[in-house]
Design a protein around this motif. Structure first.
Motif, short mmCIF file in Angstrom:
data_model
loop_
_atom_site.label_atom_id
_atom_site.label_comp_id
_atom_site.label_asym_id
_atom_site.label_seq_id
_atom_site.Cartn_x
_atom_site.Cartn_y
_atom_site.Cartn_z
N ALA A 257 0.84 -1.19 0.00
CA ALA A 257 0.00 0.00 0.00
C ALA A 257 0.88 1.24 0.00
O ALA A 257 2.00 1.23 0.53
CB ALA A 257 -0.91 0.00 1.22
N ARG A 258 0.40 2.30 -0.60
CA ARG A 258 1.13 3.58 -0.61
C ARG A 258 0.36 4.58 0.26
O ARG A 258 -0.21 5.56 -0.22
CB ARG A 258 1.26 4.08 -2.05
CG ARG A 258 2.10 3.15 -2.93
CD ARG A 258 3.53 3.56 -2.98
NE ARG A 258 4.39 2.49 -3.51
CZ ARG A 258 5.69 2.61 -3.68
NH1 ARG A 258 6.30 3.74 -3.35
NH2 ARG A 258 6.41 1.61 -4.14
N ASP A 259 0.36 4.30 1.54
CA ASP A 259 -0.39 5.14 2.48
C ASP A 259 0.35 6.43 2.78
O ASP A 259 1.56 6.55 2.58
CB ASP A 259 -0.62 4.38 3.79
CG ASP A 259 -1.50 3.16 3.61
OD1 ASP A 259 -2.35 3.17 2.71
OD2 ASP A 259 -1.32 2.19 4.37
N PHE A 260 -0.38 7.41 3.30
CA PHE A 260 0.23 8.68 3.66
C PHE A 260 1.34 8.52 4.69
O PHE A 260 2.32 9.27 4.70
CB PHE A 260 -0.83 9.66 4.20
CG PHE A 260 -1.80 10.13 3.17
CD1 PHE A 260 -1.39 10.86 2.07
CD2 PHE A 260 -3.16 9.84 3.29
CE1 PHE A 260 -2.29 11.30 1.11
CE2 PHE A 260 -4.07 10.26 2.34
CZ PHE A 260 -3.63 11.00 1.25
N GLY A 261 1.19 7.54 5.56
CA GLY A 261 2.14 7.37 6.65
C GLY A 261 3.40 6.59 6.29
O GLY A 261 4.22 6.32 7.17
N LYS A 264 10.48 6.14 2.95
CA LYS A 264 11.34 5.40 2.02
C LYS A 264 11.73 4.02 2.56
O LYS A 264 11.91 3.07 1.79
CB LYS A 264 12.58 6.22 1.65
CG LYS A 264 13.50 6.55 2.83
CD LYS A 264 14.59 7.51 2.39
CE LYS A 264 15.47 7.91 3.57
NZ LYS A 264 16.48 8.92 3.19
N GLY A 265 11.84 3.93 3.87
CA GLY A 265 12.16 2.62 4.44
C GLY A 265 11.06 1.60 4.25
O GLY A 265 11.32 0.40 4.22
N THR A 266 9.82 2.09 4.11
CA THR A 266 8.70 1.19 3.89
C THR A 266 8.87 0.37 2.62
O THR A 266 8.44 -0.79 2.54
CB THR A 266 7.39 2.00 3.80
OG1 THR A 266 7.27 2.83 4.94
CG2 THR A 266 6.18 1.08 3.70
N PHE A 267 9.50 0.96 1.62
CA PHE A 267 9.58 0.35 0.31
C PHE A 267 10.94 -0.27 0.00
O PHE A 267 11.22 -0.64 -1.12
CB PHE A 267 9.16 1.37 -0.76
CG PHE A 267 7.81 1.94 -0.48
CD1 PHE A 267 6.68 1.13 -0.52
CD2 PHE A 267 7.65 3.26 -0.09
CE1 PHE A 267 5.42 1.63 -0.23
CE2 PHE A 267 6.40 3.77 0.21
CZ PHE A 267 5.28 2.96 0.14
N GLY A 268 11.75 -0.40 1.04
CA GLY A 268 12.92 -1.25 0.95
C GLY A 268 14.13 -0.65 0.28
O GLY A 268 14.06 0.32 -0.47
#
Length: 530
Positions: A257-261, A264-268
């Motif tokens: 998901a591409r949430d507001f919260g 960059k670390g979320t996407f590895g």
């Protein structure tokens, strides 16, 4: 023309458009089993009648939209001696009864019981049937290939070989050539021409019961043209172990998901490793593709001495000497593009296999594994330690090296080769080529329907490796990452060709920006009104 499902009076879809659908692709063996099971509960000749009705429905739709030169002339049929010839006879009879002018050429009279029934029906209806082949097809609009279907054991010969060549020539010059079930002379399991050929190169195929792997891989895509499925009342959706046509439904749920919260670390973080001296462009292509496929951060590790200090078009990329890249701090590694075959490269591949992060091997990394038994064993063993398989992305020659055979053996049965790779290396195998085959070690297999000849140029494999690497960094499971990367890579090429930017002259660097647009349009478009 696009075909959405149409229903018969019995509520069964007459035609199904496989576009963007993960439909099952059934082998001859599975098709025979489904057919036998269905026939036992149906009156005689029902399935042939349904198949003919579905193909006649297709042709009536086509005739309604065809140019006058095709719609105002008789439909011509080539009927073979088996049940495919029977299908052709049913189609001709249906059209004749609907007021469409038809002519049937049957060089050898049909033999099976169902086909004999179809012949009797055609004769009773007054269908014109001849045994001689016309000198010219100029007097006809649509031409229909009903010579041979699935399970053909030997190459076409004699009058049928001549007809296959003439139908193919007509398809190239005028179009409007329909094959029933599969193009005559094509192996529906492998997508190869049976024997020494020839085979019919059609513009359209109406295939019965289910789609077949051979319509989508090998030369099958070129020979089948546009495919529509006529299920004829047989439900094959849950066929155990069936190969699937790759489609977004197989991987969309795994996309992050591409949430507001998010951040960059979320996407590895992805590390792209390769680029020996003189080959630094390959990892740059892969890294740029990874960036535009949504990885949070992308590092590039170069083995060569001539690496650039930074990438001017994408200064977001972080460039390093491979020896100084902290691989254990990354979320995924894509290695091999432009890597070369040095001792340093071999040591790096061995080190990468010891990581806990997901790994993709392409190009030179695959060649290193192929010629080093210890590395090959390590690939399979590392899947257990990592808890997930590696992703291997060979083209046919690299696959042959990994399997210890020649390229011809790989291409003779691309599905079997991909399955063997997946089993031998406990890896997700991506066997590139027309109809890329994606095989997982757990037995799942898909054939990809997107892509075109525009991808036959240097660097497109590097782009694919970077894309799948980016998806691994975004924590997609390896099989789903491979499915998504291959699908979007091919769809980007299709999009560029539709814009006039290919197939001739399409370059690898053009793909990734289109992939970004496709991902956002297909999977991340806002669900709320602006």
């Amino acid at each position: 023309m696009t075909h959405t499902p149409h229903s018969s009076g019995a509520g069964q879809p007459v035609l199904v458009n496989p576009h963007d659908r993960a439909v099952p692709l059934l082998t001859v063996e599975a098709l025979r089993e489904a057919e036998v099971a269905a026939q036992s509960a149906l009156p005689a000749h029902t399935l042939m009648a349904r198949a003919g009705a579905a193909a006649a429905h297709f042709l009536r739709e086509q005739l309604a939209h065809a140019p006058s030169w095709a719609s105002d002339k008789p439909v011509w049929f080539a009927a073979g001696p088996g049940n495919n010839g029977g299908d052709a006879l049913v189609v001709a009879t249906e059209l004749h009864r609907a007021g469409v002018a038809v002519e049937v050429c049957m060089p050898v009279e049909v033999k099976p019981d169902d086909a004999r029934w179809a012949l009797a029906e055609a004769r009773a209806a007054g269908v014109h049937i001849a045994s001689s082949v016309p000198a010219s097809f100029d007097a006809y609009g649509w031409l229909v290939d009903g010579m041979f279907g699935i399970g053909l054991a030997r190459g076409l010969e004699g009058v049928f070989a001549e007809l296959a060549e003439r139908l193919s020539a007509r398809a190239r010059s005028h179009g409007h050539v329909l094959s029933l079930d599969v193009p005559s002379g094509l192996d529906s399991d492998t997508g190869n021409v049976v024997g020494s050929g020839p085979a019919v190169r059609a513009t359209h195929t109406v295939t019965f019961i289910a789609a077949k792997p051979g319509l989508y891989t090998g030369v099958g895509r070129d020979y089948a043209g546009s495919v529509a499925i006529a299920p004829i009342g047989i439900d094959t959706e849950d066929t155990p172990g069936a190969v699937r046509l790759n489609a977004p439904s197989l991987f969309v749920a795994a996309l992050p998901a591409r949430d507001f919260g998010t951040h960059k670390g979320t996407f590895g973080t992805l590390a792209v490793v390769g680029g020996d001296t003189g080959m630094c462009g390959a990892p740059i292509l892969a890294a740029r593709a990874a960036l535009l496929t949504g990885a949070g951060k992308v590092h590039v590790g170069f083995l060569g001495s001539d690496a650039p200090p930074y990438d001017p078009p994408h200064p977001e990329l972080m460039l390093h000497a491979a020896a100084r890249l902290a691989l254990d701090a990354t979320d995924a590694v894509a290695a091999g593009c432009g890597m070369g075959g040095s001792a340093s490269a071999r040591q790096l591949v061995d080190a990468i296999l010891r990581l806990r992060a997901p790994v993709l091997f392409d190009a030179d990394a695959l060649n290193l594994v192929a010629r080093d038994e210890a590395l090959a064993a390590h690939v399979a063993q590392s899947a257990t330690a990592r808890g997930a398989p590696c992703v291997l992305t060979p083209h046919p020659l690299e696959a042959a090296r990994l399997l210890g055979c020649d390229t011809a053996a790989v291409q003779r049965d691309r599905l079997a080769a991909a399955r063997t790779l997946a089993a031998r290396y406990a890896a997700v195998a991506v066997l590139k080529g027309s109809g890329t085959v994606i095989a997982a070690p757990d037995g799942r297999v898909a054939v990809n329907p997107t892509g075109n000849a525009g991808l036959a140029t240097g660097g497109t494999g590097d782009v694919l490796g970077g894309m799948i690497g980016a998806l691994l960094a975004q924590r997609l499971p390896p099989y789903e990452a491979a499915l998504a990367g291959v699908y979007l890579h091919g769809l980007a090429a299709d999009t560029l060709c539709a814009q006039g930017d290919g197939p001739a002259g399409l370059t690898a660097g053009e793909l990734a920006p289109v992939v970004r647009k496709l991902m956002n349009r297909l999977f991340y478009a806002p669900s709320y009104a602006a």
